[in-house]
Motif scaffolding. Structure first.
Motif, PDB file in Angstrom:
ATOM      1  N   GLU A 129       0.808  -1.221   0.000  1.00 27.87           N
ATOM      2  CA  GLU A 129       0.000   0.000   0.000  1.00 27.87           C
ATOM      3  C   GLU A 129       0.850   1.285   0.000  1.00 27.87           C
ATOM      4  O   GLU A 129       0.457   2.301  -0.546  1.00 27.87           O
ATOM      5  CB  GLU A 129      -0.971  -0.013   1.186  1.00 27.87           C
ATOM      6  N   SER A 130       2.054   1.236   0.606  1.00 26.67           N
ATOM      7  CA  SER A 130       2.878   2.452   0.541  1.00 26.67           C
ATOM      8  C   SER A 130       4.179   2.225  -0.238  1.00 26.67           C
ATOM      9  O   SER A 130       5.135   2.974  -0.090  1.00 26.67           O
ATOM     10  CB  SER A 130       3.171   2.970   1.956  1.00 26.67           C
ATOM     11  N   GLY A 131       4.208   1.199  -1.042  1.00 29.78           N
ATOM     12  CA  GLY A 131       5.374   0.970  -1.906  1.00 29.78           C
ATOM     13  C   GLY A 131       5.792  -0.487  -1.929  1.00 29.78           C
ATOM     14  O   GLY A 131       5.368  -1.276  -1.083  1.00 29.78           O
ATOM     15  N   PRO A 132       6.627  -0.852  -2.912  1.00 31.24           N
ATOM     16  CA  PRO A 132       6.967  -2.263  -3.113  1.00 31.24           C
ATOM     17  C   PRO A 132       7.823  -2.856  -2.001  1.00 31.24           C
ATOM     18  O   PRO A 132       8.626  -2.160  -1.388  1.00 31.24           O
ATOM     19  CB  PRO A 132       7.753  -2.253  -4.431  1.00 31.24           C
ATOM     20  N   THR A 133       7.628  -4.130  -1.740  1.00 29.05           N
ATOM     21  CA  THR A 133       8.376  -4.854  -0.714  1.00 29.05           C
ATOM     22  C   THR A 133       9.182  -5.968  -1.412  1.00 29.05           C
ATOM     23  O   THR A 133       8.852  -6.358  -2.540  1.00 29.05           O
ATOM     24  CB  THR A 133       7.399  -5.525   0.269  1.00 29.05           C
ATOM     25  N   PRO A 134      10.191  -6.523  -0.734  1.00 28.89           N
ATOM     26  CA  PRO A 134      10.939  -7.642  -1.335  1.00 28.89           C
ATOM     27  C   PRO A 134      10.022  -8.822  -1.662  1.00 28.89           C
ATOM     28  O   PRO A 134      10.213  -9.505  -2.669  1.00 28.89           O
ATOM     29  CB  PRO A 134      11.952  -8.021  -0.242  1.00 28.89           C
ATOM     30  N   GLU A 135       8.988  -9.040  -0.827  1.00 32.74           N
ATOM     31  CA  GLU A 135       8.063 -10.164  -1.068  1.00 32.74           C
ATOM     32  C   GLU A 135       7.278  -9.935  -2.374  1.00 32.74           C
ATOM     33  O   GLU A 135       7.034 -10.868  -3.138  1.00 32.74           O
ATOM     34  CB  GLU A 135       7.071 -10.322   0.089  1.00 32.74           C
ATOM     35  N   TYR A 136       6.887  -8.673  -2.608  1.00 31.81           N
ATOM     36  CA  TYR A 136       6.134  -8.357  -3.830  1.00 31.81           C
ATOM     37  C   TYR A 136       7.031  -8.574  -5.058  1.00 31.81           C
ATOM     38  O   TYR A 136       6.612  -9.134  -6.068  1.00 31.81           O
ATOM     39  CB  TYR A 136       5.631  -6.909  -3.760  1.00 31.81           C
ATOM     40  N   TYR A 137       8.286  -8.156  -4.947  1.00 31.48           N
ATOM     41  CA  TYR A 137       9.222  -8.336  -6.056  1.00 31.48           C
ATOM     42  C   TYR A 137       9.435  -9.837  -6.339  1.00 31.48           C
ATOM     43  O   TYR A 137       9.442 -10.264  -7.497  1.00 31.48           O
ATOM     44  CB  TYR A 137      10.555  -7.639  -5.725  1.00 31.48           C
ATOM     45  N   ALA A 138       9.566 -10.624  -5.275  1.00 31.76           N
ATOM     46  CA  ALA A 138       9.762 -12.074  -5.450  1.00 31.76           C
ATOM     47  C   ALA A 138       8.528 -12.702  -6.116  1.00 31.76           C
ATOM     48  O   ALA A 138       8.642 -13.556  -7.004  1.00 31.76           O
ATOM     49  CB  ALA A 138      10.033 -12.739  -4.093  1.00 31.76           C
TER      50      ALA A 138
ATOM     51  N   ILE B 137       5.708 -15.319 -10.471  1.00 33.96           N
ATOM     52  CA  ILE B 137       4.495 -15.457 -11.314  1.00 33.96           C
ATOM     53  C   ILE B 137       4.850 -15.275 -12.788  1.00 33.96           C
ATOM     54  O   ILE B 137       4.282 -15.945 -13.656  1.00 33.96           O
ATOM     55  CB  ILE B 137       3.363 -14.500 -10.877  1.00 33.96           C
ATOM     56  N   ASN B 138       5.800 -14.399 -13.079  1.00 34.06           N
ATOM     57  CA  ASN B 138       6.230 -14.270 -14.482  1.00 34.06           C
ATOM     58  C   ASN B 138       6.713 -15.613 -15.013  1.00 34.06           C
ATOM     59  O   ASN B 138       6.340 -16.033 -16.110  1.00 34.06           O
ATOM     60  CB  ASN B 138       7.378 -13.259 -14.608  1.00 34.06           C
TER      61      ASN B 138
ATOM     62  N   ILE C  41       4.712 -13.693 -23.503  1.00 30.24           N
ATOM     63  CA  ILE C  41       5.100 -13.828 -22.095  1.00 30.24           C
ATOM     64  C   ILE C  41       4.655 -12.596 -21.283  1.00 30.24           C
ATOM     65  O   ILE C  41       4.402 -11.527 -21.847  1.00 30.24           O
ATOM     66  CB  ILE C  41       6.615 -14.091 -21.949  1.00 30.24           C
ATOM     67  N   PRO C  42       4.556 -12.727 -19.935  1.00 30.94           N
ATOM     68  CA  PRO C  42       4.013 -11.637 -19.113  1.00 30.94           C
ATOM     69  C   PRO C  42       4.735 -10.300 -19.268  1.00 30.94           C
ATOM     70  O   PRO C  42       4.122  -9.247 -19.332  1.00 30.94           O
ATOM     71  CB  PRO C  42       4.163 -12.153 -17.682  1.00 30.94           C
ATOM     72  N   THR C  43       6.082 -10.365 -19.319  1.00 27.76           N
ATOM     73  CA  THR C  43       6.802  -9.098 -19.392  1.00 27.76           C
ATOM     74  C   THR C  43       7.640  -9.075 -20.666  1.00 27.76           C
ATOM     75  O   THR C  43       7.549  -9.982 -21.473  1.00 27.76           O
ATOM     76  CB  THR C  43       7.633  -8.903 -18.103  1.00 27.76           C
ATOM     77  N   VAL C  44       8.441  -8.019 -20.856  1.00 31.02           N
ATOM     78  CA  VAL C  44       9.212  -7.947 -22.106  1.00 31.02           C
ATOM     79  C   VAL C  44      10.666  -8.344 -21.873  1.00 31.02           C
ATOM     80  O   VAL C  44      11.168  -8.253 -20.750  1.00 31.02           O
ATOM     81  CB  VAL C  44       9.124  -6.529 -22.744  1.00 31.02           C
ATOM     82  N   SER C  45      11.335  -8.760 -22.939  1.00 32.52           N
ATOM     83  CA  SER C  45      12.734  -9.198 -22.820  1.00 32.52           C
ATOM     84  C   SER C  45      13.652  -8.004 -22.543  1.00 32.52           C
ATOM     85  O   SER C  45      13.292  -6.855 -22.808  1.00 32.52           O
ATOM     86  CB  SER C  45      13.163  -9.874 -24.114  1.00 32.52           C
ATOM     87  N   THR C  46      14.859  -8.282 -22.040  1.00 31.01           N
ATOM     88  CA  THR C  46      15.842  -7.214 -21.774  1.00 31.01           C
ATOM     89  C   THR C  46      16.164  -6.474 -23.068  1.00 31.01           C
ATOM     90  O   THR C  46      16.305  -5.243 -23.063  1.00 31.01           O
ATOM     91  CB  THR C  46      17.141  -7.845 -21.211  1.00 31.01           C
TER      92      THR C  46
ATOM     93  N   ILE D 131      -3.963  -9.215 -10.298  1.00 31.54           N
ATOM     94  CA  ILE D 131      -3.622 -10.352 -11.155  1.00 31.54           C
ATOM     95  C   ILE D 131      -2.415  -9.988 -12.006  1.00 31.54           C
ATOM     96  O   ILE D 131      -2.105  -8.809 -12.202  1.00 31.54           O
ATOM     97  CB  ILE D 131      -4.774 -10.748 -12.114  1.00 31.54           C
ATOM     98  N   ARG D 132      -1.748 -11.018 -12.497  1.00 31.35           N
ATOM     99  CA  ARG D 132      -0.714 -10.819 -13.504  1.00 31.35           C
ATOM    100  C   ARG D 132      -1.208 -11.525 -14.756  1.00 31.35           C
ATOM    101  O   ARG D 132      -1.799 -12.601 -14.695  1.00 31.35           O
ATOM    102  CB  ARG D 132       0.604 -11.389 -12.997  1.00 31.35           C
ATOM    103  N   LEU D 133      -0.975 -10.893 -15.905  1.00 26.63           N
ATOM    104  CA  LEU D 133      -1.577 -11.379 -17.152  1.00 26.63           C
ATOM    105  C   LEU D 133      -0.572 -12.020 -18.105  1.00 26.63           C
ATOM    106  O   LEU D 133       0.615 -11.669 -18.095  1.00 26.63           O
ATOM    107  CB  LEU D 133      -2.224 -10.199 -17.890  1.00 26.63           C
TER     108      LEU D 133
END
Ligand code: B12
Length: 234
Positions: A53-62, A67-68, A93-98, A143-145
């Protein structure tokens, strides 16, 4: 037949949503041979999203990373089965390549050639919110798409969603630390840049990545966390 393939792969099924989309005329010429789409969403863990709610956490990043990977594997499994039935398909794929992330065109426009959210609204799974998130009827934006494009039509039970159902709710705009949205309600004729400044959002994601996660990653999630549609469906 396709429903059965999808349900066999998406386990446990209660963590997923999916639907079928007619993408004819909506994508670039390179996708002309794949006019139909499958949109798949995997729900995010509520406890992890609430903590953002007030910004990203390490758990959210993991969670974002795992999920990707999971969605990439699941959509590939579905594609393998579809190809066995002579259906030609392409796994988006969910996200884009480097490589894309570093391309001049992407850095300038912050747009990818296949928008998962567009496939999802065509599949009738939900609409676009005021901070340009896809809001699903089942899990809100939590959700992640991922998407699969294919050459085989499937009749959809749901109608495409053509306009926002956010009404007067402004909570994601108020809480956005980048002040990236101006409040305009989305419909299929509204371009992202008319109501959402993606560059402001990206700069804030970049800052959060460096300050909160000590990494060169762009991540936020506040709009995902505060949306009442996500909370309602908890
Ligand atoms: C580029 C990108 C970014 C950029 C730009 C974001 C943006 N809003 O465009 C930056 C780096 C800023 C970013 C940030 C984030 N991102 Co991002 N990002 C993407 C990416 C790779 C491409 C998006 C894109 O092409 N945008 C261009 C515009 C034109 O398209 P759009 O935003 O998708 O939506 C428009 C169309 O869909 C259109 N539309 C919808 N239906 C229809 C139907 C018709 C007929 C028509 C004509 C148009 C239309 O309406 C929208 C507005 O115009 C997607 C993955 C993907 N391939 O889709 C993830 C994605 C959008 N990101 C996602 C997330 C979660 C985030 C973050 C929360 C980061 C995080 N993980 O913490 C933030 C917040 C972003 C926000 N509020 O929008 C999720 C969104 C999930 C959701 N519930 O909506 C996606 C889908 C990734 C995924 N696999 O789930 N992201």
């Amino acid at each position: 037949m396709i429903n059965k393939i999808i349900k066999n792969v998406l386990v446990p099924f209660s963590d997923f949503i999916y639907g079928f989309a007619d993408m004819s005329g909506l994508l670039g010429d390179e996708f002309k041979v794949f006019p139909y789409g499958i949109s798949i969403g995997k729900r995010l863990d509520d406890a992890i999203v609430i903590a953002v709610e007030s910004g990203p956490t390490p758990e959210y990043y993991a969670l974002y990373r795992s999920i990707n990977e999971e969605l990439k594997d699941l959509t590939e499994q579905i594609c393998v089965e579809l190809r066995k039935k002579q259906i030609r398909c392409l796994n988006i794929i969910p996200t884009v390549s480097t490589e894309i992330l570093e391309s001049a065109d992407y850095i300038k426009t912050l747009r990818y050639k296949v928008s998962h959210k567009m496939v999802a609204t065509r599949a009738g799974l939900g609409w676009i919110g005021k901070t340009d998130l896809f809001i699903s009827a089942e899990f809100g934006p939590r959700i992640r798409l991922a998407s699969i494009l294919m050459d085989h039509p499937v009749e959809s039970k749901r109608k495409p969603v053509n306009k926002s159902k956010c009404g007067t709710c402004d909570i994601c705009i108020i809480k956005c630390p980048a002040q990236a949205a101006n409040g305009m309600l989305w419909n299929i004729h509204t371009d992202r840049d008319q109501f959402f400044d993606a560059h402001k959002c990206r700069d804030q994601c970049d800052k959060f990545g460096r300050e909160r996660l000590n990494r060169d990653v762009r991540i936020c999630g506040i709009c995902v966390s505060v949306c009442p549609f996500g909370k309602r469906n908890k």
